[in-house]
Design a protein around this motif. Structure first.
Motif, PDB file in Angstrom:
ATOM      1  N   THR A  49      -9.896  -3.775  -6.314  1.00  0.00           N
ATOM      2  CA  THR A  49      -9.369  -4.589  -5.219  1.00  0.00           C
ATOM      3  C   THR A  49      -9.337  -6.067  -5.604  1.00  0.00           C
ATOM      4  O   THR A  49      -8.370  -6.779  -5.289  1.00  0.00           O
ATOM      5  CB  THR A  49     -10.225  -4.399  -3.956  1.00  0.00           C
ATOM      6  OG1 THR A  49     -10.136  -3.035  -3.531  1.00  0.00           O
ATOM      7  CG2 THR A  49      -9.738  -5.300  -2.818  1.00  0.00           C
ATOM      8  N   SER A  68       0.828  -1.210   0.000  1.00  0.00           N
ATOM      9  CA  SER A  68       0.000   0.000   0.000  1.00  0.00           C
ATOM     10  C   SER A  68       0.862   1.260   0.000  1.00  0.00           C
ATOM     11  O   SER A  68       0.520   2.258  -0.648  1.00  0.00           O
ATOM     12  CB  SER A  68      -0.918   0.010   1.229  1.00  0.00           C
ATOM     13  OG  SER A  68      -1.804  -1.092   1.203  1.00  0.00           O
ATOM     14  N   SER A 105      -7.294  -2.043  -2.465  1.00  0.00           N
ATOM     15  CA  SER A 105      -6.636  -2.411  -1.211  1.00  0.00           C
ATOM     16  C   SER A 105      -6.043  -3.815  -1.296  1.00  0.00           C
ATOM     17  O   SER A 105      -6.775  -4.776  -1.551  1.00  0.00           O
ATOM     18  CB  SER A 105      -7.636  -2.366  -0.054  1.00  0.00           C
ATOM     19  OG  SER A 105      -8.213  -1.084   0.053  1.00  0.00           O
TER      20      SER A 105
END
Length: 206
Positions: A153, A26, A41
């Motif tokens: 994601t 991240s 994410s």
């Protein structure tokens, strides 16, 4: 050397590493993963938490430890990444149970693991969206959530899943202990393998 290490410890270490990697990915890929309005994410920690169930090595880990590790992983995710204790803890436990339920109807293969991963990750994302929506920390409407957060994601974590699947499966397989309860050594089997006759057998043959 790995064969002397418990699968439980291997799983625990992998989960801790995965949590740290989530943060590292991240951080270093933030310009790519969190380019507005997109938000992708990495959830390698959730993948690793479910991996023993998806690969068929959950029996190598006592069920209570499987859930305790999931609880601990959720707590660390809450502390370091969300700042609110509770959402990830509950989410990891629920998703692990969901993975067990779905895997119970499937065989152990890469395609089956992929199906379980897709359903459980999607379920976790929806849960996470709802949980933070309740406490008013999410401003996205449903279409934007699906387009700009859920799909990116899933794509990012699909890459992570493909990259780590074989390696983690190898580690679990290497630490797998033989099931000695399946061995059936009877007296008849032992006698049939003896090359020498006993004294009583030699007297009878005379």
């Amino acid at each position: 050397m790995l064969k002397y290490i418990s699968t439980t410890w291997i799983h625990f270490i992998l989960v801790i590493i995965a949590i740290m990697l989530d943060g590292g990915i991240s951080l270093y890929l933030a310009p790519l993963l969190f380019k507005q309005p997109m938000s992708a994410s990495p959830m390698l920690s959730l993948i690793v938490v479910m991996m023993p169930v998806m690969t068929g090595y959950a029996q190598q880990i006592k069920r209570k430890w499987l859930y305790l590790i999931a609880l601990f992983a959720g707590m660390l995710v809450d502390i370091f990444y969300t700042g609110i204790i509770g959402p990830a803890i509950i989410g990891f436990l629920l998703i692990l149970r969901l993975a067990e339920f779905i895997q119970g109807y499937l065989s152990y293969s890469f395609s089956s693991s992929l199906a379980v991963w897709f359903v459980t990750l999607t379920a976790y994302m929806v849960y996470d969206y709802a949980a933070f929506g309740i406490i008013s920390l999410v401003n996205l409407n449903v279409p934007n959530f699906i387009m700009f957060h859920l799909f990116p994601t899933i794509i990012v974590n699909l890459i992570l899943f493909i990259v780590v699947y074989d390696f983690i499966t190898y580690l679990y397989n290497t630490t797998k202990k033989p099931d000695i309860s399946s061995y059936d050594v009877t007296l008849r089997d032992l006698n049939s393998r003896l090359a020498l006759k006993s004294r009583s057998q030699r007297n009878i043959s005379k």
